[in-house]
Each structure stands twice: as C-alpha cells, then as structure tokens.
Design an enzyme around this catalytic site. Structure first.
Site, PDB file in Angstrom:
ATOM      1  N   LYS A 122       0.813  -1.196   0.000  1.00 12.49           N
ATOM      2  CA  LYS A 122       0.000   0.000   0.000  1.00 12.49           C
ATOM      3  C   LYS A 122       0.853   1.255   0.000  1.00 12.49           C
ATOM      4  O   LYS A 122       0.388   2.337  -0.322  1.00 12.49           O
ATOM      5  CB  LYS A 122      -0.884   0.011   1.260  1.00 12.49           C
ATOM      6  CG  LYS A 122      -1.786  -1.184   1.402  1.00 12.49           C
ATOM      7  CD  LYS A 122      -2.514  -1.091   2.766  1.00 12.49           C
ATOM      8  CE  LYS A 122      -3.075  -2.420   3.174  1.00 12.49           C
ATOM      9  NZ  LYS A 122      -3.574  -2.412   4.563  1.00 12.49           N
ATOM     10  N   GLY A 123       2.085   1.132   0.412  1.00 13.68           N
ATOM     11  CA  GLY A 123       2.938   2.282   0.725  1.00 13.68           C
ATOM     12  C   GLY A 123       3.057   3.355  -0.342  1.00 13.68           C
ATOM     13  O   GLY A 123       3.190   4.528  -0.030  1.00 13.68           O
TER      14      GLY A 123
ATOM     15  N   ASP B 287      14.699  -0.044   0.995  1.00 12.55           N
ATOM     16  CA  ASP B 287      15.327  -0.384   2.269  1.00 12.55           C
ATOM     17  C   ASP B 287      16.410  -1.429   1.981  1.00 12.55           C
ATOM     18  O   ASP B 287      17.476  -1.080   1.479  1.00 12.55           O
ATOM     19  CB  ASP B 287      14.213  -0.859   3.211  1.00 12.55           C
ATOM     20  CG  ASP B 287      14.655  -1.111   4.629  1.00 12.55           C
ATOM     21  OD1 ASP B 287      15.560  -0.425   5.103  1.00 12.55           O
ATOM     22  OD2 ASP B 287      14.091  -2.002   5.278  1.00 12.55           O
TER      23      ASP B 287
ATOM     24  N   LEU C 205      10.513   5.120   9.712  1.00 12.22           N
ATOM     25  CA  LEU C 205       9.783   6.312   9.265  1.00 12.22           C
ATOM     26  C   LEU C 205       8.297   6.028   9.052  1.00 12.22           C
ATOM     27  O   LEU C 205       7.931   4.912   8.670  1.00 12.22           O
ATOM     28  CB  LEU C 205      10.391   6.815   7.953  1.00 12.22           C
ATOM     29  CG  LEU C 205      11.913   7.019   7.961  1.00 12.22           C
ATOM     30  CD1 LEU C 205      12.403   7.405   6.577  1.00 12.22           C
ATOM     31  CD2 LEU C 205      12.326   8.056   8.990  1.00 12.22           C
TER      32      LEU C 205
ATOM     33  N   ASP D  81       3.795   3.265   6.761  1.00 11.49           N
ATOM     34  CA  ASP D  81       3.073   2.943   7.985  1.00 11.49           C
ATOM     35  C   ASP D  81       3.965   2.305   9.028  1.00 11.49           C
ATOM     36  O   ASP D  81       5.019   1.737   8.730  1.00 11.49           O
ATOM     37  CB  ASP D  81       1.947   1.955   7.675  1.00 11.49           C
ATOM     38  CG  ASP D  81       2.496   0.559   7.346  1.00 11.49           C
ATOM     39  OD1 ASP D  81       3.337   0.453   6.426  1.00 11.49           O
ATOM     40  OD2 ASP D  81       2.111  -0.406   8.023  1.00 11.49           O
TER      41      ASP D  81
ATOM     42  N   ARG E 155      -0.087   6.224   7.895  1.00 17.29           N
ATOM     43  CA  ARG E 155       0.038   6.397   6.434  1.00 17.29           C
ATOM     44  C   ARG E 155      -0.470   7.753   5.951  1.00 17.29           C
ATOM     45  O   ARG E 155       0.022   8.292   4.974  1.00 17.29           O
ATOM     46  CB  ARG E 155      -0.781   5.336   5.686  1.00 17.29           C
ATOM     47  CG  ARG E 155      -0.181   3.961   5.689  1.00 17.29           C
ATOM     48  CD  ARG E 155      -0.860   3.097   4.623  1.00 17.29           C
ATOM     49  NE  ARG E 155      -0.748   1.683   4.898  1.00 17.29           N
ATOM     50  CZ  ARG E 155       0.322   0.941   4.611  1.00 17.29           C
ATOM     51  NH1 ARG E 155       1.376   1.480   4.032  1.00 17.29           N
ATOM     52  NH2 ARG E 155       0.343  -0.342   4.897  1.00 17.29           N
TER      53      ARG E 155
END
Ligand code: IMP
Ligand code: MG
Length: 178
Positions: free
Chosen positions: A46-47, A106, A156, A162, A168
């Site tokens: 979803k990010g 990441d 973060l 999230d 979010r």
C-alpha cells in the site's frame, strides 16, 4: 508533539519540501519518457499510493496506472523467492514504457524482485522510482533510477509509510522515536 501508539514522532521532511521534490522528480521522469504511448506507472501497495498519486498529477501527459501488492516471506525458506505476489498487474506491459514506484527502498529485496518480475514481461523500458532511500540498509545490489530523498536508517512513517498500519495518512514524514 505527535505520537503513535505511545511513540513520539519527530518531523523529518516537511509537507512543502515533499511537494517541491515531487514536482522536480516528475519533471526528471517526464523528460526520460518517449511518450509514444502512455507510459504504465506501477505502484506497490500500500505504501506507494500517496506518492504515486501526487507524482502522476504532475505529468503533462497521460499515463496508465496499475498496482501490485506483494508480501514478504520474511525468514521462511520458500524456494520461489523472498516475496509472494498478492495482487498481480492487470495491464499488459509488453512493449510499454514502465515506471515502477515504491515509497521506500530499504534492503532492496522487494524492488529487485519485482524489477526482475516485470522485466520478464518484456516492457520497452523499465525505470524505477522511490520517494525515500535508506542506502545504509541495502542487502542486494539495487539502485532506483529516481530518488526523492536519501534518509537515515530510522523507522519512518507518513506520506504512505506505515508503522503497523498507523500513520500512512500523515502529510509529512516522521521518524518514530524509541
Ligand atoms: P525492502 O524490500 O527491504 O527494500 O523493503 C521495502 C519495504 O519495506 C517498503 O515498501 C516499505 O513497505 C517497508 N519499509 C522499509 N522501511 C520502512 C520504514 O522506515 N517505515 C515504513 N515502512 C518501511
Ligand atoms: Mg511497502
């Protein structure tokens, strides 16, 4: 002072800085496309949903939008790789200009694996864009073509990111302090 589930949030990137950087990124990406046919922008749920929605509204041409959702296998020993596809593409990207978008890079495992997955669908071009990049955390050899901000190795939240599904919808990016 903002908090989420008892943890303090420290402001890292302000809303106006986000807005300015998204505009710059959109310009860089726009001039990198041929625009013979509408490029396909693929967001990772979803990010990426907030960043993607801001980014595509800055383009001066039509794009097609699709999403994928993956889940990490974590420590499992699945031989098929480190991620599992929960939602596949709906659009055929063969011969198309494709931009893969995520919120943050990441370890790089997710982007690298999806990059390989999309490559197999024979797009004309395949570029990658992440809003944030935690370079120190990389475990695989992968760099995005377009990066919004380099960020420190801290957890973060906000602007799509999230912490256990919280945070979010924060319009800025915060560090979750321990
Ligand atoms: P990677 O496969 O390790 O590069 O993981 C990337 C994914 O991890 C991103 O799509 C995010 O969903 C999540 N992630 C990594 N760092 C953070 C963070 O600081 N906050 C929230 N989510 C994060
Ligand atoms: Mg994510």
């Amino acid at each position: 002072m903002k908090t989420i589930r008892g943890k303090r949030l420290k402001l890292l990137i302000k809303e106006e800085d986000i807005r300015r950087r998204v505009k710059e990124l959109a310009k860089e990406i726009e001039v990198s496309f041929e625009w013979k046919e509408p490029p396909v922008v693929v967001g990772l749920l979803k990010g990426a949903f907030i960043f993607l929605s801001d980014l595509v509204r800055q383009f001066n041409g039509f794009v097609i939008i699709d999403f994928m959702q993956v889940s990490s296998y974590g420590q499992s020993t699945e031989s098929s790789g480190t991620i599992r596809i929960l939602k596949d593409l709906e659009i055929d990207v063969e011969g198309r200009e494709v931009l893969l978008v995520d919120d943050i890079l990441d370890t790089g495992l997710t982007m690298k694996e999806i990059y390989e997955f999309l490559r197999m669908k024979n797009p004309k071009t395949l570029k990658t864009c992440v809003f944030l990049d935690k370079k120190e955390r990389r475990k695989v050899n992968f760099e995005a073509d377009f990066v919004g901000f380099d960020v420190p190795d801290k957890f973060l939240v906000g602007y799509g990111l999230d912490w256990g599904e919280y945070g979010r919808n924060l319009p800025e990016i915060y560090i979750v302090e321990d």
